[in-house]
Design an enzyme around this catalytic site. Structure first.
Site, PDB file in Angstrom:
ATOM      1  N   TYR A 182       4.664  -1.449   2.987  1.00 32.53           N
ATOM      2  CA  TYR A 182       6.193  -1.223   2.769  1.00 32.53           C
ATOM      3  C   TYR A 182       6.580  -0.555   4.192  1.00 32.53           C
ATOM      4  O   TYR A 182       7.445  -1.130   4.722  1.00 32.53           O
ATOM      5  CB  TYR A 182       6.344   0.056   1.735  1.00 32.53           C
ATOM      6  CG  TYR A 182       7.901   0.730   1.556  1.00 32.53           C
ATOM      7  CD1 TYR A 182       8.792  -0.177   2.049  1.00 32.53           C
ATOM      8  CD2 TYR A 182       7.745   1.897   1.390  1.00 32.53           C
ATOM      9  CE1 TYR A 182      10.211   0.666   1.906  1.00 32.53           C
ATOM     10  CE2 TYR A 182       8.942   2.806   1.301  1.00 32.53           C
ATOM     11  CZ  TYR A 182      10.335   1.752   1.768  1.00 32.53           C
ATOM     12  OH  TYR A 182      11.585   2.524   1.836  1.00 32.53           O
ATOM     13  N   ASP A 224      -4.546  -6.889   7.503  1.00 31.98           N
ATOM     14  CA  ASP A 224      -4.096  -6.130   6.264  1.00 31.98           C
ATOM     15  C   ASP A 224      -4.881  -6.954   5.243  1.00 31.98           C
ATOM     16  O   ASP A 224      -5.120  -8.091   5.197  1.00 31.98           O
ATOM     17  CB  ASP A 224      -2.498  -6.418   5.930  1.00 31.98           C
ATOM     18  CG  ASP A 224      -2.149  -5.613   4.677  1.00 31.98           C
ATOM     19  OD1 ASP A 224      -1.129  -4.631   5.006  1.00 31.98           O
ATOM     20  OD2 ASP A 224      -2.622  -5.633   3.587  1.00 31.98           O
ATOM     21  N   GLY A 251      -0.323  -4.986   0.088  1.00 31.73           N
ATOM     22  CA  GLY A 251       0.544  -5.486   0.939  1.00 31.73           C
ATOM     23  C   GLY A 251       1.044  -6.927   0.563  1.00 31.73           C
ATOM     24  O   GLY A 251       0.531  -7.256  -0.263  1.00 31.73           O
ATOM     25  N   LEU A 260     -10.224  -2.812   6.289  1.00 33.00           N
ATOM     26  CA  LEU A 260     -10.589  -2.090   7.308  1.00 33.00           C
ATOM     27  C   LEU A 260     -12.116  -1.613   7.130  1.00 33.00           C
ATOM     28  O   LEU A 260     -12.895  -1.379   8.123  1.00 33.00           O
ATOM     29  CB  LEU A 260      -9.817  -0.527   7.036  1.00 33.00           C
ATOM     30  CG  LEU A 260      -8.724  -0.355   7.858  1.00 33.00           C
ATOM     31  CD1 LEU A 260      -7.986   0.925   7.876  1.00 33.00           C
ATOM     32  CD2 LEU A 260      -8.754  -0.833   9.334  1.00 33.00           C
ATOM     33  N   PHE A 283      -1.240   2.073   9.236  1.00 30.47           N
ATOM     34  CA  PHE A 283      -0.550   2.321   8.107  1.00 30.47           C
ATOM     35  C   PHE A 283      -1.449   2.248   7.004  1.00 30.47           C
ATOM     36  O   PHE A 283      -1.301   2.692   5.966  1.00 30.47           O
ATOM     37  CB  PHE A 283       0.507   1.413   7.949  1.00 30.47           C
ATOM     38  CG  PHE A 283       1.344   1.513   8.951  1.00 30.47           C
ATOM     39  CD1 PHE A 283       2.382   2.609   8.984  1.00 30.47           C
ATOM     40  CD2 PHE A 283       1.377   0.626  10.201  1.00 30.47           C
ATOM     41  CE1 PHE A 283       3.569   2.286   9.831  1.00 30.47           C
ATOM     42  CE2 PHE A 283       2.510   0.748  10.983  1.00 30.47           C
ATOM     43  CZ  PHE A 283       3.420   1.735  11.050  1.00 30.47           C
ATOM     44  N   TYR A 317      -5.319  13.067  -1.817  1.00 28.38           N
ATOM     45  CA  TYR A 317      -4.334  12.137  -0.673  1.00 28.38           C
ATOM     46  C   TYR A 317      -4.190  12.798   0.262  1.00 28.38           C
ATOM     47  O   TYR A 317      -4.579  12.575   1.554  1.00 28.38           O
ATOM     48  CB  TYR A 317      -3.066  11.681  -1.483  1.00 28.38           C
ATOM     49  CG  TYR A 317      -2.210  10.933  -0.683  1.00 28.38           C
ATOM     50  CD1 TYR A 317      -2.500  10.013   0.151  1.00 28.38           C
ATOM     51  CD2 TYR A 317      -0.885  11.567  -0.479  1.00 28.38           C
ATOM     52  CE1 TYR A 317      -1.839   9.495   0.998  1.00 28.38           C
ATOM     53  CE2 TYR A 317      -0.021  11.022   0.636  1.00 28.38           C
ATOM     54  CZ  TYR A 317      -0.614   9.970   1.310  1.00 28.38           C
ATOM     55  OH  TYR A 317       0.550   9.396   2.114  1.00 28.38           O
ATOM     56  N   LYS A 339      -5.606  12.831   4.597  1.00 26.48           N
ATOM     57  CA  LYS A 339      -4.831  12.451   5.672  1.00 26.48           C
ATOM     58  C   LYS A 339      -4.882  13.772   6.678  1.00 26.48           C
ATOM     59  O   LYS A 339      -4.929  13.193   7.731  1.00 26.48           O
ATOM     60  CB  LYS A 339      -3.184  12.492   5.210  1.00 26.48           C
ATOM     61  CG  LYS A 339      -3.004  11.074   4.396  1.00 26.48           C
ATOM     62  CD  LYS A 339      -2.850   9.862   5.317  1.00 26.48           C
ATOM     63  CE  LYS A 339      -2.408   8.728   4.597  1.00 26.48           C
ATOM     64  NZ  LYS A 339      -2.220   7.681   5.364  1.00 26.48           N
ATOM     65  N   LEU A 372      10.455   7.579  -6.910  1.00 27.54           N
ATOM     66  CA  LEU A 372      12.056   7.764  -7.631  1.00 27.54           C
ATOM     67  C   LEU A 372      13.047   6.650  -7.255  1.00 27.54           C
ATOM     68  O   LEU A 372      13.465   5.967  -8.392  1.00 27.54           O
ATOM     69  CB  LEU A 372      12.542   9.048  -7.252  1.00 27.54           C
ATOM     70  CG  LEU A 372      13.903   9.632  -7.816  1.00 27.54           C
ATOM     71  CD1 LEU A 372      13.636   9.741  -9.396  1.00 27.54           C
ATOM     72  CD2 LEU A 372      14.365  10.838  -7.323  1.00 27.54           C
ATOM     73  N   GLY A 415       1.079  18.760  -9.365  1.00 27.12           N
ATOM     74  CA  GLY A 415       1.117  18.699  -8.001  1.00 27.12           C
ATOM     75  C   GLY A 415       2.299  18.396  -7.119  1.00 27.12           C
ATOM     76  O   GLY A 415       2.172  18.316  -6.086  1.00 27.12           O
TER      77      GLY A 415
HETATM   78  N1  UDP Z   1      10.597  11.534  -9.745  1.00 24.43           N
HETATM   79  C1  UDP Z   1      11.115  11.657 -10.957  1.00 24.43           C
HETATM   80  N2  UDP Z   1      11.006  10.507 -11.848  1.00 24.43           N
HETATM   81  C2  UDP Z   1      10.060   9.381 -11.523  1.00 24.43           C
HETATM   82  C3  UDP Z   1       9.534   9.457 -10.197  1.00 24.43           C
HETATM   83  C4  UDP Z   1       9.587  10.467  -9.522  1.00 24.43           C
HETATM   84  O1  UDP Z   1      11.368  12.752 -11.535  1.00 24.43           O
HETATM   85  O2  UDP Z   1      10.030   8.476 -12.384  1.00 24.43           O
HETATM   86  C5  UDP Z   1      10.415  12.951  -9.048  1.00 24.43           C
HETATM   87  C6  UDP Z   1       9.234  13.499  -8.583  1.00 24.43           C
HETATM   88  O3  UDP Z   1       8.723  14.403  -9.443  1.00 24.43           O
HETATM   89  C7  UDP Z   1       9.542  13.976  -7.111  1.00 24.43           C
HETATM   90  C8  UDP Z   1      10.691  13.054  -6.626  1.00 24.43           C
HETATM   91  O4  UDP Z   1      11.340  12.246  -7.760  1.00 24.43           O
HETATM   92  O5  UDP Z   1      10.101  15.279  -7.275  1.00 24.43           O
HETATM   93  C9  UDP Z   1      10.249  12.039  -5.553  1.00 24.43           C
HETATM   94  O6  UDP Z   1       9.073  11.439  -6.351  1.00 24.43           O
HETATM   95  P1  UDP Z   1       8.350  10.423  -5.451  1.00 24.43           P
HETATM   96  O7  UDP Z   1       7.250   9.668  -6.403  1.00 24.43           O
HETATM   97  O8  UDP Z   1       9.334   9.163  -5.149  1.00 24.43           O
HETATM   98  O9  UDP Z   1       7.729  10.527  -3.892  1.00 24.43           O
HETATM   99  P2  UDP Z   1       6.984  11.926  -3.624  1.00 24.43           P
HETATM  100  O10 UDP Z   1       7.699  13.115  -3.456  1.00 24.43           O
HETATM  101  O11 UDP Z   1       6.143  12.028  -4.851  1.00 24.43           O
HETATM  102  O12 UDP Z   1       6.150  11.668  -2.452  1.00 24.43           O
END
Ligand code: UDP
Length: 328
Positions: free
Chosen positions: A11, A31, A36, A52, A73, A141, A145, A190, A283
């Site tokens: 992405y 890749d 991907g 890799l 990436f 994760y 990093k 999200l 988390g």
């Molecule tokens: N989130 C949510 N519902 C979903 C997917 C994500 O409410 O189906 C929330 C998630 O808890 C976070 C925010 O949206 O607070 C962004 O989540 P995403 O997984 O997009 O990215 P992250 O913050 O984990 O990198």
């Protein structure tokens, strides 16, 4: 410059490849196509299918240069999976990056831009997050990093690597021309999930936590457009100096709650987007917003997308035209 791009079919990687090519750089993509998509890489860019972890193939590809720089990436990026399968993350994200650094050392490539993450901060003690905020990742994760960031610092000191780690906040959106975009399988993010609801591919979006100590009770994130990440990478690669490791947050500096994202997506798409309160996702820190002052000051970077509706609109163009992503 001639740039070797690992994970260039993913992405963020594919948007950076497109951006580098548009700015006159010559790119080779490496890749394994596990996550991907071959179709995300422009036809006029040389593509090497390789893992890799496959040192001979990697070395052979790197010696086809000479390359001025590597953009790295390639990584696994599912936080939840990293908790249940940590060794998979340490193998791919840490050990394989170690292999890449060894290959660069041997072949003599001295510039690297690395995809780091705001997940290296864990639950920050204050927001917005500056580069001085304590890094205390709360999942494998984020830890994988951070370990790479340490390797970069040590390599800069020991053998003159010039490195820049960009700590992304929430990568989102799609290329302005709608040609490439986000396609994860499984999808966990999200904005794509919300847009899949708008397309009728899912009945509703679950909101992970509605009782956070935030203005509307849902988590707040800094949604940074993937093309703005791409311009940050280009500026970084042009600024890197041998023997120096730099670290930058890359975000808009603006936070949007989960509820705000859903409402903005309803406005952009003109569709109803049903949502359901769900329990908190383990988390998830309540608020992650970047203080992006350092990269603006030092690299002259400016995000073109500062409004969540603009970012969602670009993603919507992609999802509406490609409801099954890169699959025909
Ligand atoms: N989130 C949510 N519902 C979903 C997917 C994500 O409410 O189906 C929330 C998630 O808890 C976070 C925010 O949206 O607070 C962004 O989540 P995403 O997984 O997009 O990215 P992250 O913050 O984990 O990198």
């Amino acid at each position: 410059m001639r740039v070797f791009v690992t994970g260039g079919a993913g992405y963020v990687g594919s948007h950076c490849v497109k951006h580098l090519v548009a700015h006159g750089h010559e790119v080779v993509v490496y890749d394994n196509l596990v996550y991907g998509h071959r179709a995300a890489v422009p036809g006029n860019v040389r593509f090497v299918k390789g893992d890799l972890g496959d040192a001979p193939t990697l070395r052979a590809a790197l010696t086809t240069g000479p390359f001025d720089a590597v953009m790295h990436f390639a990584a696994f990026a599912y936080v939840g999976e990293s908790v249940t399968e940590p060794l998979k993350y340490y193998r791919n994200n840490v050990a394989n990056t170690l292999g890449l650094l060894e290959a660069m050392h041997v072949v003599g490539v001295r510039r690297l831009v690395f995809s780091s993450t705001c997940a290296t901060y864990g639950v920050p003690d204050r927001v917005p997050i500056t580069e001085f905020t304590t890094q205390n990742p709360i999942n494998p994760y984020g830890r994988s990093k951070l370990m790479v960031e340490w390797m970069l610092q040590d390599s800069a000191r020991a053998w003159g690597l010039g490195a820049c780690a960009l700590r992304y906040f929430n990568a989102s959106g799609a290329a302005a021309d709608g040609s490439i975009g986000e396609d994860h399988k499984p999808e966990t993010h999200l904005i794509p999930i919300v847009l899949q609801v708008a397309l009728g591919q899912r009945p509703h979006v679950g909101v992970f936590g509605t009782d956070y100590d935030t203005p509307d009770g849902t988590c707040v994130r800094d949604y940074i457009h993937v093309d703005d990440l791409a311009s940050a990478h280009r500026l970084a690669i042009e600024a890197i100096r041998p023997g120096e490791a730099r670290f930058y947050n890359v975000g808009t500096g603006k936070g949007n709650s989960v509820k705000e994202v859903i409402d903005a997506a309803a406005r952009v798409t003109g569709r109803t987007i049903p949502s359901d309160p769900n329990p908190r996702r383990p988390g998830d820190p309540p608020v992650l917003v970047a203080d992006g002052d350092k990269i603006r000051r030092e690299l002259g970077w400016q995000p073109a997308y500062t409004d969540i509706e603009q970012t969602i609109a670009s993603a919507w163009r992609w999802h509406e035209a490609h409801p099954n992503g890169y699959e025909a």
